[in-house]
Every structure is written in structure tokens, then in C-alpha cells.
Design a protein around this motif. Structure first.
Motif, short mmCIF file in Angstrom:
data_model
loop_
_atom_site.label_atom_id
_atom_site.label_comp_id
_atom_site.label_asym_id
_atom_site.label_seq_id
_atom_site.Cartn_x
_atom_site.Cartn_y
_atom_site.Cartn_z
N LEU A 254 3.97 95.64 -95.62
CA LEU A 254 5.12 95.51 -94.73
C LEU A 254 5.81 94.16 -94.89
CD1 LEU A 254 3.50 97.06 -91.53
CD2 LEU A 254 4.87 98.21 -93.29
N LEU A 255 5.45 93.43 -95.95
CA LEU A 255 6.04 92.13 -96.23
C LEU A 255 6.82 92.19 -97.53
CD1 LEU A 255 2.94 89.86 -95.47
CD2 LEU A 255 4.88 90.30 -93.95
N PRO A 256 7.89 91.40 -97.65
CA PRO A 256 8.61 91.34 -98.93
C PRO A 256 7.72 90.72 -100.00
CG PRO A 256 9.44 89.69 -97.39
CD PRO A 256 8.51 90.56 -96.62
N GLY A 257 8.12 90.89 -101.27
CA GLY A 257 7.28 90.54 -102.40
C GLY A 257 6.59 89.19 -102.36
N ARG A 258 7.38 88.11 -102.21
CA ARG A 258 6.78 86.78 -102.23
C ARG A 258 5.85 86.56 -101.04
NH1 ARG A 258 9.89 83.20 -105.59
NH2 ARG A 258 8.54 81.48 -104.95
N SER A 259 6.25 87.09 -99.89
CA SER A 259 5.40 86.95 -98.70
C SER A 259 4.10 87.73 -98.86
CB SER A 259 6.15 87.44 -97.46
OG SER A 259 7.24 86.60 -97.16
N ALA A 260 4.19 88.93 -99.45
CA ALA A 260 2.99 89.73 -99.68
C ALA A 260 2.03 89.00 -100.61
CB ALA A 260 3.37 91.09 -100.26
N ARG A 261 2.58 88.33 -101.62
CA ARG A 261 1.74 87.57 -102.53
C ARG A 261 1.09 86.38 -101.81
NH1 ARG A 261 5.28 90.20 -105.75
NH2 ARG A 261 4.70 90.57 -107.94
N CYS A 262 1.86 85.73 -100.96
CA CYS A 262 1.35 84.59 -100.19
C CYS A 262 0.17 85.02 -99.33
CB CYS A 262 2.46 84.02 -99.32
SG CYS A 262 1.91 82.91 -98.00
N VAL A 263 0.35 86.07 -98.55
CA VAL A 263 -0.70 86.54 -97.65
C VAL A 263 -1.87 87.10 -98.45
CG1 VAL A 263 -1.26 88.24 -95.86
CG2 VAL A 263 0.88 86.97 -95.75
N GLY A 264 -1.58 87.82 -99.52
CA GLY A 264 -2.64 88.37 -100.35
C GLY A 264 -3.53 87.29 -100.94
N ALA A 265 -2.91 86.20 -101.40
CA ALA A 265 -3.69 85.09 -101.96
C ALA A 265 -4.58 84.45 -100.91
CB ALA A 265 -2.76 84.05 -102.58
N ILE A 303 -2.19 86.17 -108.65
CA ILE A 303 -1.52 87.04 -107.69
C ILE A 303 -0.01 86.90 -107.80
CG2 ILE A 303 -1.14 87.39 -105.20
CD1 ILE A 303 -4.10 86.90 -104.81
N MET A 304 0.47 85.72 -108.17
CA MET A 304 1.90 85.52 -108.35
C MET A 304 2.43 86.44 -109.45
SD MET A 304 4.52 83.98 -107.26
CE MET A 304 6.22 83.71 -107.75
N VAL A 305 1.58 86.65 -110.49
CA VAL A 305 2.00 87.49 -111.62
C VAL A 305 1.74 88.97 -111.34
CG1 VAL A 305 1.54 88.03 -114.03
CG2 VAL A 305 1.65 85.64 -113.29
N ALA A 306 0.54 89.27 -110.83
CA ALA A 306 0.12 90.67 -110.71
C ALA A 306 0.42 91.29 -109.36
CB ALA A 306 -1.38 90.77 -110.99
N GLY A 307 0.73 90.47 -108.35
CA GLY A 307 0.98 90.99 -107.02
C GLY A 307 -0.28 90.97 -106.18
N PRO A 308 -0.14 91.28 -104.89
CA PRO A 308 -1.30 91.24 -103.99
C PRO A 308 -2.33 92.29 -104.38
CG PRO A 308 0.57 92.28 -102.90
CD PRO A 308 1.08 91.72 -104.20
N PRO A 309 -3.61 92.05 -104.06
CA PRO A 309 -4.67 92.97 -104.44
C PRO A 309 -4.62 94.27 -103.65
CG PRO A 309 -5.53 91.27 -103.01
CD PRO A 309 -4.10 90.88 -103.32
N THR A 310 -5.22 95.30 -104.20
CA THR A 310 -5.36 96.57 -103.48
C THR A 310 -6.38 96.39 -102.37
OG1 THR A 310 -4.89 97.81 -105.49
CG2 THR A 310 -5.98 99.00 -103.69
N PRO A 311 -6.07 96.80 -101.15
CA PRO A 311 -7.02 96.63 -100.05
C PRO A 311 -8.37 97.27 -100.38
CG PRO A 311 -4.90 97.29 -99.20
CD PRO A 311 -4.81 97.42 -100.68
N PRO A 312 -9.49 96.58 -100.07
CA PRO A 312 -10.81 97.13 -100.34
C PRO A 312 -11.15 98.29 -99.40
CG PRO A 312 -11.00 95.11 -99.07
CD PRO A 312 -9.55 95.27 -99.43
N VAL A 313 -12.14 99.05 -99.79
CA VAL A 313 -12.60 100.17 -98.96
C VAL A 313 -13.37 99.62 -97.77
CG1 VAL A 313 -14.06 102.22 -98.90
CG2 VAL A 313 -12.72 101.69 -100.96
#
Length: 332
Positions: A254-265, A303-313
Motif C-alpha cells: 500500500l506504499l509507493p515504490g520508494r517508500s515500499a523499499r524503505c519500509v521493506g529494508a 532492495i533498492m534494485v530488486a524491490g521489497p521482499p515477499t512477505p514470509p509465511v
């Protein structure tokens, strides 16, 4: 006595803000490197807002922790110092909102500018300062719900403060953002049990300690050992922590690209602390679980290159009482 001045013109104002954001970035780099590397994935204009929010929270926390040492247990004096800091913050934000900023504190000027520019709800800060004041009078929490009552103002609300900076695409991002704030703080609590004990504080539920047969404050010091009982207790808390991370993960989309990467990292880096605790066989007493700076930098770059990770199970809770209420909805 510090004097209040009006910077000379727009140039003076910009210089003050530039210095304030620079100092806020320095505080984030020194004390919150996970936030720092996560924020590095944001555009510069938004990155500095993360630094400002972190700096405010850090400075308030330092008053509660450091001033308490200076005051030698005088909670009245420390409380007065905290309230004075909160008043300075509120005055700075009010002046910023009125378009007539004053003051010669660069960091507070930057914080006020961020709050107004991003439209962060000022009520969030009331809850935050209320939680900081709780540390002056409360050192134990009987139940998970009791601990969540404290973390509502010290952690969940941080997620709410950061959300306007991240510019979510849906209001449904709020609850995951709050969950991430809780997850980050619980990770800190589990890592810092020994350090908190030195301050006379226990940020894990007393009823859970009893359930697993752990007495952290035993007079003979036996509580500060990684016994089988302690390992079972900490495994239970880590599973609870991962449930919070799993809830937080639902908001990344639910976040735009750069924000999703920030939170994902930031999410990946913080959760690695739990992995390091497990790798140390749950011994948080003889060593402090750390993620090295080089790993933080490379994780952010990946993560900047590949994007945020897939959520774990999501995984089930271990130990006794494997019911949903042990990862209870946190109070609002």
C-alpha cells in the motif's frame, strides 16, 4: 540562558533548517542505523523527514534515560525536563503552523517544519510524550495487553507519525504501520533485556515470565542466564514478534515504490536481529545481537534494485497457550 531569536530573513531560516536536518541525520546515523539505511531509499526531500521524526523521539528518550541518572531517581525533576522539552516542541509547531517560526534550536526547527509539511497529526505526539512519562513511574508490565498499552504511545504511534512521510496509497496502511512500530520496539525489548534490567526496567510480560518459570530479577543473579526456561520463553516472544511483522508486511503493497523499499529494508534489517538472537541460542545476557553496518548497507542496496521482499509465511506460536490472544490486537 538561551535567547530566542528570529533568523534574519529567508536565508537565515533555510540555514537553520539545513543545520537542523543535518543534525537529525547525524542522530539517526549514530543511534538508529536501521532507520538510517531504510530512509536512504527515499528521495532526499522525504528522507530528511524520517530523520527529523527519529531525532525528536531519540531526544525525548534520552531525557528519560540519561536525565534520570543525573537526577538520581528524582522522577519529578526528570518529568519536568521531559515536559519542558514537549512544550518546546509544541511551541515550535504552533509557530510553524502560524507561518512565524521562531527559535534558535536547529533540530526543533527541523522537526516542526516536518510535522507541518507532512501534516502529521499532533495528537500522535501527545500519546508519545505520555508514554515517555510512563517510564518515570512504571518499570513492570503484568500482561501482554499492559505492555501494549505502553507501546501504543512509544511504538505504534511512531508508525503513525512516519506514515504521512511515506505517502501511502490507501488509508488501510495505518494498521500495518502501527504493527511495524510495535514489531520494531518488541525486537528492541528482546535484544536489550539485560541493558533494561540495569535500568531497573522489564519490558516483557510478567505473566509470561512466570508461565515459563523465569525470574529475571532473582537475588542470586540466576535470572540473567540462558536457561532452558529462558530459551522457551524467548522463543515464544520471538514468535509473537514475527506475527507483528507479518501483519506489518500487509501494508508494504500500500506504499509507493520508494517508500515500499524503505519500509521493506527496515523490516528485513530489524527482523535479522531476531535471527541473531536465535543463532546465539537465545543468550541476550552475554552479548548484544547486532546486524553489522556492512550488512545494512548491502541489504538496502539490494532492495533498492530488486524491490521489497515477499512477505514470509506466518508461523504458529510455540509453547503453552498457542492461541491468538497471545498475539493480541493492540489497544488504540
Amino acid at each position: 540562558m538561551s535567547r530566542t531569536v528570529q533568523p534574519a530573513g529567508q536565508a537565515g531560516r533555510e540555514a537553520l533548517l539545513q543545520e537542523g536536518y543535518r543534525r537529525a541525520a547525524g542522530l539517526t546515523w549514530r543511534y538508529g542505523t536501521t532507520y538510517y539505511w531504510g530512509a536512504a531509499l527515499l528521495p532526499k526531500a522525504r528522507r530528511r523527514h524520517v530523520h527529523a521524526v527519529y531525532a525528536l523521539c531519540r531526544l525525548a528518550d534520552d531525557i528519560v534515560d540519561d536525565q534520570a541518572v543525573v537526577d538520581r531517581g528524582d522522577t519529578v525533576a526528570t518529568g519536568a525536563a521531559l515536559e519542558a522539552f514537549a512544550d518546546r516542541f509544541r511551541t515550535a509547531v504552533t509557530a510553524e503552523e502560524a507561518g512565524d517560526p521562531t527559535g534558535d534550536d536547529p533540530v526543533m526547527a527541523a522537526v516542526a517544519a516536518t510535522v507541518v509539511a507532512c501534516g502529521i497529526d499532533r495528537e500522535c505526539f501527545d500519546r508519545f510524550f505520555g508514554a515517555m512519562a510512563m517510564d518515570l513511574t512504571t518499570s513492570r508490565y503484568e500482561t501482554w495487553d499492559d505492555l501494549c498499552g505502553y507501546m501504543e504511545g512509544s511504538a505504534a504511534v511512531i508508525g503513525e507519525m512516519m506514515l504521512p512521510v511515506l505517502e501511502p496509497t490507501s488509508p488501510m496502511a495505518q494498521e500495518p504501520a502501527r504493527a511495524l512500530g510495535l514489531a520494531f520496539q518488541l525486537t528492541n525489548f528482546l535484544r536489550d533485556v539485560d541493558e533494561d534490567l540495569d535500568r531497573g526496567r522489564v519490558y516483557v510480560p510478567q505473566e509470561d515470565l512466570r508461565r515459563f518459570g523465569v525470574d529475571l530479577t532473582a537475588a542470586d543473579g540466576s535470572g540473567r542466564r540462558a536457561t532452558p526456561q529462558w530459551r522457551a520463553f524467548l522463543a515464544f516472544q520471538i514468535a509473537r514478534n514475527r506475527e507483528l511483522y507479518a501483519l506489518a508486511d500487509t501494508g508494504i503493497a500500500l506504499l509507493p515504490g520508494r517508500s515500499a523499499r524503505c519500509v521493506g529494508a527496515a523490516r528485513v534489517l530489524y527482523s535479522q536481529i531476531l535471527e541473531r538472537i536465535e543463532a546465539a541460542d537465545y543468550d541476550v545476557f552475554s552479548t548484544r545481537a547486532r546486524v553489522p553496518t556492512w550488512r545494512k548497507a548491502t541489504t538496502a542496496a539490494r532492495i533498492m534494485v530488486a524491490g521489497p521482499p515477499t512477505p514470509p509465511v506466518r508461523t504458529a506460536l510455540p509453547g503453552p497457550g498457542r492461541t491468538a490472544d497471545h498475539v493480541a490486537p493492540y489497544p488504540r
